[in-house]
Design a protein around this motif. Structure first.
Motif, PDB file in Angstrom:
ATOM      1  N   MET A   1       0.844  -1.192   0.000  1.00  0.00           N
ATOM      2  CA  MET A   1       0.000   0.000   0.000  1.00  0.00           C
ATOM      3  C   MET A   1       0.884   1.248   0.000  1.00  0.00           C
ATOM      4  N   PRO A   2       0.665   2.176  -0.941  1.00  0.00           N
ATOM      5  CA  PRO A   2       1.496   3.370  -1.010  1.00  0.00           C
ATOM      6  C   PRO A   2       1.329   4.255   0.230  1.00  0.00           C
ATOM      7  N   LYS A   3       2.387   4.954   0.557  1.00  0.00           N
ATOM      8  CA  LYS A   3       2.334   5.929   1.638  1.00  0.00           C
ATOM      9  C   LYS A   3       1.677   7.193   1.096  1.00  0.00           C
ATOM     10  N   PRO A   4       1.009   7.959   1.974  1.00  0.00           N
ATOM     11  CA  PRO A   4       0.432   9.228   1.507  1.00  0.00           C
ATOM     12  C   PRO A   4       1.531  10.167   1.005  1.00  0.00           C
ATOM     13  N   LEU A   5       1.145  11.130   0.218  1.00  0.00           N
ATOM     14  CA  LEU A   5       2.113  12.071  -0.312  1.00  0.00           C
ATOM     15  C   LEU A   5       2.747  12.893   0.799  1.00  0.00           C
ATOM     16  N   THR A   6       3.931  13.392   0.524  1.00  0.00           N
ATOM     17  CA  THR A   6       4.578  14.341   1.419  1.00  0.00           C
ATOM     18  C   THR A   6       4.809  15.630   0.643  1.00  0.00           C
ATOM     19  N   ILE A   7       4.739  16.741   1.355  1.00  0.00           N
ATOM     20  CA  ILE A   7       4.950  18.046   0.752  1.00  0.00           C
ATOM     21  C   ILE A   7       6.000  18.790   1.561  1.00  0.00           C
ATOM     22  N   THR A   8       6.965  19.361   0.862  1.00  0.00           N
ATOM     23  CA  THR A   8       7.935  20.237   1.484  1.00  0.00           C
ATOM     24  C   THR A   8       7.944  21.559   0.719  1.00  0.00           C
ATOM     25  N   THR A   9       8.473  22.590   1.359  1.00  0.00           N
ATOM     26  CA  THR A   9       8.506  23.917   0.753  1.00  0.00           C
ATOM     27  C   THR A   9       9.924  24.495   0.831  1.00  0.00           C
ATOM     28  N   PRO A  10      10.857  23.911   0.052  1.00  0.00           N
ATOM     29  CA  PRO A  10      12.221  24.450   0.054  1.00  0.00           C
ATOM     30  C   PRO A  10      12.258  25.824  -0.618  1.00  0.00           C
ATOM     31  N   GLY A  11      13.191  26.652  -0.198  1.00  0.00           N
ATOM     32  CA  GLY A  11      13.269  27.982  -0.792  1.00  0.00           C
ATOM     33  C   GLY A  11      12.008  28.761  -0.494  1.00  0.00           C
ATOM     34  N   VAL A  16       7.379  20.929  -3.203  1.00  0.00           N
ATOM     35  CA  VAL A  16       7.823  19.628  -3.698  1.00  0.00           C
ATOM     36  C   VAL A  16       6.885  18.560  -3.135  1.00  0.00           C
ATOM     37  N   VAL A  17       6.260  17.817  -4.034  1.00  0.00           N
ATOM     38  CA  VAL A  17       5.315  16.763  -3.682  1.00  0.00           C
ATOM     39  C   VAL A  17       5.946  15.426  -4.051  1.00  0.00           C
ATOM     40  N   VAL A  18       5.994  14.499  -3.083  1.00  0.00           N
ATOM     41  CA  VAL A  18       6.555  13.171  -3.331  1.00  0.00           C
ATOM     42  C   VAL A  18       5.492  12.132  -3.012  1.00  0.00           C
ATOM     43  N   ARG A  19       5.344  11.170  -3.908  1.00  0.00           N
ATOM     44  CA  ARG A  19       4.340  10.107  -3.715  1.00  0.00           C
ATOM     45  C   ARG A  19       4.866   8.831  -4.363  1.00  0.00           C
ATOM     46  N   GLN A  20       4.653   7.701  -3.710  1.00  0.00           N
ATOM     47  CA  GLN A  20       5.046   6.406  -4.270  1.00  0.00           C
ATOM     48  C   GLN A  20       3.833   5.685  -4.842  1.00  0.00           C
ATOM     49  N   PHE A  21       4.103   4.892  -5.889  1.00  0.00           N
ATOM     50  CA  PHE A  21       3.072   4.089  -6.540  1.00  0.00           C
ATOM     51  C   PHE A  21       3.592   2.670  -6.700  1.00  0.00           C
ATOM     52  N   ASP A  22       2.740   1.700  -6.409  1.00  0.00           N
ATOM     53  CA  ASP A  22       3.099   0.287  -6.571  1.00  0.00           C
ATOM     54  C   ASP A  22       2.907  -0.122  -8.023  1.00  0.00           C
ATOM     55  N   GLY A 111      11.289   7.821 -10.445  1.00  0.00           N
ATOM     56  CA  GLY A 111      12.340   6.852 -10.189  1.00  0.00           C
ATOM     57  C   GLY A 111      11.704   5.540  -9.769  1.00  0.00           C
ATOM     58  N   GLU A 112      12.326   4.430 -10.137  1.00  0.00           N
ATOM     59  CA  GLU A 112      11.750   3.122  -9.807  1.00  0.00           C
ATOM     60  C   GLU A 112      12.775   2.263  -9.078  1.00  0.00           C
ATOM     61  N   ARG A 113      12.270   1.572  -8.063  1.00  0.00           N
ATOM     62  CA  ARG A 113      13.087   0.596  -7.346  1.00  0.00           C
ATOM     63  C   ARG A 113      12.186  -0.551  -6.907  1.00  0.00           C
ATOM     64  N   ASP A 114      12.556  -1.766  -7.288  1.00  0.00           N
ATOM     65  CA  ASP A 114      11.812  -2.970  -6.915  1.00  0.00           C
ATOM     66  C   ASP A 114      10.329  -2.867  -7.264  1.00  0.00           C
ATOM     67  N   GLY A 115      10.011  -2.313  -8.429  1.00  0.00           N
ATOM     68  CA  GLY A 115       8.630  -2.220  -8.887  1.00  0.00           C
ATOM     69  C   GLY A 115       7.816  -1.113  -8.264  1.00  0.00           C
ATOM     70  N   VAL A 116       8.435  -0.273  -7.439  1.00  0.00           N
ATOM     71  CA  VAL A 116       7.751   0.866  -6.821  1.00  0.00           C
ATOM     72  C   VAL A 116       8.303   2.140  -7.455  1.00  0.00           C
ATOM     73  N   THR A 117       7.409   2.978  -7.935  1.00  0.00           N
ATOM     74  CA  THR A 117       7.808   4.238  -8.561  1.00  0.00           C
ATOM     75  C   THR A 117       7.630   5.379  -7.573  1.00  0.00           C
ATOM     76  N   THR A 118       8.673   6.178  -7.434  1.00  0.00           N
ATOM     77  CA  THR A 118       8.591   7.399  -6.634  1.00  0.00           C
ATOM     78  C   THR A 118       8.473   8.571  -7.589  1.00  0.00           C
ATOM     79  N   ALA A 119       7.361   9.280  -7.468  1.00  0.00           N
ATOM     80  CA  ALA A 119       7.107  10.465  -8.277  1.00  0.00           C
ATOM     81  C   ALA A 119       7.419  11.693  -7.429  1.00  0.00           C
ATOM     82  N   THR A 120       8.246  12.578  -7.972  1.00  0.00           N
ATOM     83  CA  THR A 120       8.579  13.832  -7.300  1.00  0.00           C
ATOM     84  C   THR A 120       8.188  14.974  -8.221  1.00  0.00           C
ATOM     85  N   MET A 121       7.252  15.809  -7.760  1.00  0.00           N
ATOM     86  CA  MET A 121       6.800  16.958  -8.534  1.00  0.00           C
ATOM     87  C   MET A 121       7.292  18.226  -7.847  1.00  0.00           C
TER      88      MET A 121
END
Length: 159
Positions: A1-11, A16-22, A111-121
């Motif tokens: 089960m994917p983890k919920p998205l995370t949001i950071t505000t650099p600068g 920056v929104v990060v979310r994983q997809f199986d 980016g993909e690792r072990d069939g899980v894609t990490t999307a960074t927007m």
């Protein structure tokens, strides 16, 4: 089960929104680049995507329009400024109602690792004030709802 998205505000202008997809990165990339797939997950489930035009090439235009149950329309458009399949999409984004106060530059990396894609927007706003307005909006909630819909589509497409 994917983890919920995370949001950071650099600068002072970026979100920056990060979310994983199986799912494999190639499939996630297709779900962002093909209109017949994008319209099945993008936006809120009770809204209608009545515009989904994508000319998926560098310099190509895109336009998305959604209509709420009460008739409100949210329409955005932009240009693809960089595409490196299946790992990167760069685009501009402008809303008809200008809620982002001058538009944004959006860079999606996959980016993909072990069939899980990490999307960074990374979303870059024109001013710190525009970023603050977006950060204070229900943007994260709406994005997580759409990403949950994308999870379901990815599961369907893999079976």
């Amino acid at each position: 089960m994917p983890k919920p998205l995370t949001i950071t505000t650099p600068g002072d202008r970026d979100i920056v929104v990060v979310r994983q997809f199986d799912a494999p990165r190639d499939l996630v990339f297709l779900c962002y680049s093909r209109p017949e797939l994008l319209r099945r997950w993008y936006g809120m489930p009770d809204w209608t995507t009545h515009i989904c035009e994508i000319d998926f090439r560098v310099g190509g235009k895109w336009r998305l329009g959604q209509r709420s149950p009460d008739g409100y329309e949210l329409v955005s458009q932009g240009l693809y400024t960089g595409i490196e399949a299946p790992e990167r999409i760069e685009q501009t984004e402008y809303y008809d109602d200008n809620w982002t106060q001058g538009g944004t530059i959006n860079v999606l990396t996959l980016g993909e690792r072990d069939g899980v894609t990490t999307a960074t927007m990374t979303i870059t706003f024109t001013t710190p004030e525009a970023r603050a307005t977006a950060a204070a909006s229900p943007m994260a909630t709406g994005m997580e709802i759409a990403f949950t819909r994308l999870d379901a589509l990815l599961t369907q497409e893999q079976t």
